[in-house]
Design a protein around this motif. Structure first.
Motif, PDB file in Angstrom:
ATOM      1  N   UNK A  18      21.125 -11.352   6.601  1.00 49.90           N
ATOM      2  CA  UNK A  18      21.569 -11.911   7.876  1.00 49.90           C
ATOM      3  C   UNK A  18      20.367 -12.328   8.721  1.00 49.90           C
ATOM      4  N   UNK A  19      19.368 -11.484   8.796  1.00 51.75           N
ATOM      5  CA  UNK A  19      18.160 -11.801   9.562  1.00 51.75           C
ATOM      6  C   UNK A  19      17.466 -13.052   9.033  1.00 51.75           C
ATOM      7  N   UNK A  20      17.380 -13.183   7.720  1.00 46.44           N
ATOM      8  CA  UNK A  20      16.762 -14.374   7.125  1.00 46.44           C
ATOM      9  C   UNK A  20      17.589 -15.624   7.406  1.00 46.44           C
ATOM     10  N   UNK A  21      18.910 -15.476   7.336  1.00 44.17           N
ATOM     11  CA  UNK A  21      19.808 -16.589   7.612  1.00 44.17           C
ATOM     12  C   UNK A  21      19.660 -17.066   9.060  1.00 44.17           C
ATOM     13  N   UNK A  22      19.477 -16.115   9.970  1.00 45.24           N
ATOM     14  CA  UNK A  22      19.383 -16.440  11.398  1.00 45.24           C
ATOM     15  C   UNK A  22      17.975 -16.802  11.856  1.00 45.24           C
ATOM     16  N   UNK A  23      16.967 -16.537  11.046  1.00 51.75           N
ATOM     17  CA  UNK A  23      15.574 -16.750  11.456  1.00 51.75           C
ATOM     18  C   UNK A  23      15.289 -18.148  12.016  1.00 51.75           C
ATOM     19  N   UNK A  24      15.837 -19.219  11.432  1.00 55.08           N
ATOM     20  CA  UNK A  24      15.531 -20.547  11.979  1.00 55.08           C
ATOM     21  C   UNK A  24      16.267 -20.877  13.282  1.00 55.08           C
ATOM     22  N   UNK A  25      17.201 -20.021  13.697  1.00 56.64           N
ATOM     23  CA  UNK A  25      18.008 -20.288  14.883  1.00 56.64           C
ATOM     24  C   UNK A  25      17.274 -19.791  16.125  1.00 56.64           C
ATOM     25  N   UNK A  26      17.066 -20.690  17.076  1.00 57.12           N
ATOM     26  CA  UNK A  26      16.392 -20.326  18.324  1.00 57.12           C
ATOM     27  C   UNK A  26      17.411 -19.854  19.355  1.00 57.12           C
ATOM     28  N   UNK A  27      16.935 -19.103  20.333  1.00 53.56           N
ATOM     29  CA  UNK A  27      17.798 -18.622  21.411  1.00 53.56           C
ATOM     30  C   UNK A  27      18.237 -19.782  22.292  1.00 53.56           C
ATOM     31  N   UNK A  28      19.138 -19.502  23.220  1.00 51.56           N
ATOM     32  CA  UNK A  28      19.614 -20.517  24.164  1.00 51.56           C
ATOM     33  C   UNK A  28      18.468 -21.057  25.017  1.00 51.56           C
ATOM     34  N   UNK A  32      12.130 -17.897  19.793  1.00 54.39           N
ATOM     35  CA  UNK A  32      12.436 -17.141  18.580  1.00 54.39           C
ATOM     36  C   UNK A  32      13.003 -15.797  19.012  1.00 54.39           C
ATOM     37  N   UNK A  33      13.960 -15.296  18.247  1.00 57.73           N
ATOM     38  CA  UNK A  33      14.600 -14.033  18.604  1.00 57.73           C
ATOM     39  C   UNK A  33      14.920 -13.243  17.339  1.00 57.73           C
ATOM     40  N   UNK A  34      14.813 -11.936  17.439  1.00 54.79           N
ATOM     41  CA  UNK A  34      15.244 -11.065  16.347  1.00 54.79           C
ATOM     42  C   UNK A  34      16.737 -10.814  16.563  1.00 54.79           C
ATOM     43  N   UNK A  35      17.559 -11.563  15.870  1.00 56.20           N
ATOM     44  CA  UNK A  35      18.995 -11.504  16.087  1.00 56.20           C
ATOM     45  C   UNK A  35      19.589 -10.164  15.689  1.00 56.20           C
ATOM     46  N   UNK A  36      19.046  -9.543  14.649  1.00 58.85           N
ATOM     47  CA  UNK A  36      19.578  -8.267  14.165  1.00 58.85           C
ATOM     48  C   UNK A  36      19.315  -7.155  15.179  1.00 58.85           C
ATOM     49  N   UNK A  37      18.182  -7.215  15.850  1.00 56.22           N
ATOM     50  CA  UNK A  37      17.826  -6.208  16.846  1.00 56.22           C
ATOM     51  C   UNK A  37      17.602  -6.907  18.192  1.00 56.22           C
ATOM     52  N   UNK A  38      18.653  -7.519  18.693  1.00 56.48           N
ATOM     53  CA  UNK A  38      18.592  -8.341  19.898  1.00 56.48           C
ATOM     54  C   UNK A  38      18.195  -7.494  21.108  1.00 56.48           C
ATOM     55  N   UNK A  39      17.212  -7.967  21.839  1.00 57.93           N
ATOM     56  CA  UNK A  39      16.757  -7.278  23.051  1.00 57.93           C
ATOM     57  C   UNK A  39      17.336  -7.986  24.274  1.00 57.93           C
ATOM     58  N   UNK A 131      29.398 -12.689  12.632  1.00 51.72           N
ATOM     59  CA  UNK A 131      28.295 -12.270  13.506  1.00 51.72           C
ATOM     60  C   UNK A 131      27.536 -13.457  14.096  1.00 51.72           C
ATOM     61  N   UNK A 132      27.260 -14.456  13.272  1.00 52.43           N
ATOM     62  CA  UNK A 132      26.427 -15.582  13.721  1.00 52.43           C
ATOM     63  C   UNK A 132      27.017 -16.274  14.948  1.00 52.43           C
TER      64      UNK A 132
END
Length: 153
Positions: A18-28, A32-39, A131-132
């Protein structure tokens, strides 16, 4: 049935995928954001994604140890309920003062799907889609309201 080690490996493999799949996706905000461990940047407010052998859920969790402050955060989020649901494109469940698996009082706003299992790889595409879409929408929502919760740039 899986051994504890096999179950742990499958969970880790899913979240890594999931983290690898989401890696190219930027935040709003274009970061860059760690989607799995969102802060969220707000103490005691978390975005949680969880999956087990029965269901998957995504939530905004308020875990302030003071239940009165927890309730205030919850009520503050309720003022943004329409914005949240519009951004998500669906309604979520609102639960004030529940007890988590560790016996701690939390409040949460969440969406679940079931039946599903993180331990069955054929379910992973559906879990990733679940999740995405929602974590991206939560990020978009949070980028608009986080300042009301004391988050600074």
């Amino acid at each position: 049935m899986y051994s504890k080690e096999q179950a742990s490996q499958l969970r880790q493999a899913f979240w890594t995928a999931f983290g690898q799949y989401m890696a190219p996706v930027f935040s709003a905000e274009g970061l860059r954001v760690n989607w799995v461990n969102y802060k969220t940047g707000a103490k005691h407010i978390y975005f949680r994604m969880q999956a087990d052998n029965k269901l998957a859920s995504i939530s905004i969790e308020i875990a302030h140890p003071d239940t009165e402050l927890q309730e205030l955060y919850f009520e503050q989020l309720e003022t943004y309920k329409n914005i949240l649901h519009d951004t998500l494109g669906e309604e979520w469940h609102w639960q004030l003062h529940d007890v988590d698996e560790y016996g701690k009082t939390i409040s949460r706003i969440y969406k679940e799907i079931s039946p599903t299992s993180i331990y069955q790889q054929e379910n992973w595409p559906d879990l990733i889609s679940f999740f995405k879409l929602r974590i991206i929408a939560l990020d978009e929502f949070w980028s608009d309201v986080k300042y009301a919760f004391g988050v600074s740039v």
